[in-house]
Scaffold this active site. Sequence first.
Site: not given
Ligand code: UGA
Length: 432
Positions: A121, A152-153, A258, A318, A255, A261
């Site tokens: 990125t 997504r992780e 991704c 998460k 958190g 940052k």
């Molecule tokens: C995120 C994006 O979803 C991916 O598409 C992207 O490729 C990735 O970053 C990246 O840039 O590499 P990720 O960080 O694995 O993926 O996690 P998410 O599932 O998106 O969740 C991120 C955070 O948001 C977590 O802390 C989660 O608990 C929080 N979250 C998510 C909420 O607080 N509420 C929600 O409704 C959804």
Amino acid sequence: MKITVLGLGYVGLITAAGLANCGYDITCLDVDIKKIQMLQNENIYIYEPGLEELVKENAKKSRLTFDSLENVSCIDSEIVFIAVGTPSLSNGSADLNQLKNALEYVVDRASSPLTIVVKSTVPPGTGKKIKEMYLGRASFKHSYVSNPEFLREGQALKDWFYPDRIVIGGDDREATALISHLYKDIDASIVITDITTAEMIKYASNAFLATKISFINEVANLCDLTGASIDGVVQGISHDPRIGSSFLRAGIGYGGSCFPKDVRALDFISTINGHSFELLKAVINVNNRQRLIPIQILKREMGLLAGKKIAVLGLAFKPNTDDVREAPSIDIVNLLVEEGASVKAYDPIVDATEKNCFCQEIVFTKNIWETLNEANAIILTVEWDEFVDLDWFEVYKYTQSPHIIIDGRNVLQPSLIKKIGFKYFGIGRNCV
Ligand code: UGA
């Protein structure tokens, strides 16, 4: 077709394994010899459901080979994917040193014209600049393609094999066609654009999702003040297809490696381009504030926290990952200790003793009941199934007055929890 993947972090290893599974021969390179030795011994250092099996299977078929950067004198692939880290610097900007080193390395070892694909990125405009700086003076005419990732992780393999879209940015038609063709077995819309737009798509996607989270968290905070219920509000608004239902789970904020940052980096990019992106600043502020809510509730309900026993359930940012980068739990446990509380924490897979972001006074237990034992209050910071499915009647017996539960992810059933005897607090659920 032979492909090299440089940088075997999360994105690099998944990209390598995914491409190998599509039938390509992948040489995986990393500067870290320890990582290479682990992979050569079939030791997968990243926790991601299904990844270990995929790597082993493709390594067995010799489609995945691993080597350290220093061992390779000549790159014999047609395509090189670069997936190195671009961590945050203290001013919020992205540190591009690893990318610059990787490009220099590739250009120095190329034996023919390459298509260099950047998965990392990087701020919009980086590819164009870097292309001029590093590829302009190379002995061969290499092509540069931006191919951001949306993994997504915890569900990265699903995202890799069944993506919503594949974004390919480049100004060389042959190169973009070559990379589109690479993904021919994957059923997804392909968006072809210029390099800078592809880079911006990545930031805009993450920033928009982070904005949804901060927005719904602010609505939840207002629900707590007005008597509305965030669950009902989300149900009500999400029927509108223009709004949708995803990423509207209120809680203690986002958190991970991704969102925090990338949102900071986009804010920085705006500033250096002479624009103040007010909305993003608010998204960041709301998110920073949101993780303090459990501490505020505890102080309000129990007064001084000194000597109080607090159980923290969940350390990862998460579920289904052992990643604690920028996890809300870090601030929560460290602040509790600062307040003098006695903190025990449990996570199904995070080995907190290996992480250096938690202060030393915290006790990590490998058994959830040890963490819960005699706790005055429980803070649920991650919606692991193990926590949702707990026998909360049994939990009650382990804990002591005032039996507080702060459900930082709004996943428990308030009516049941309250019936058992706990004092339940969600985020915007307004069911105190
Ligand atoms: C995120 C994006 O979803 C991916 O598409 C992207 O490729 C990735 O970053 C990246 O840039 O590499 P990720 O960080 O694995 O993926 O996690 P998410 O599932 O998106 O969740 C991120 C955070 O948001 C977590 O802390 C989660 O608990 C929080 N979250 C998510 C909420 O607080 N509420 C929600 O409704 C959804």
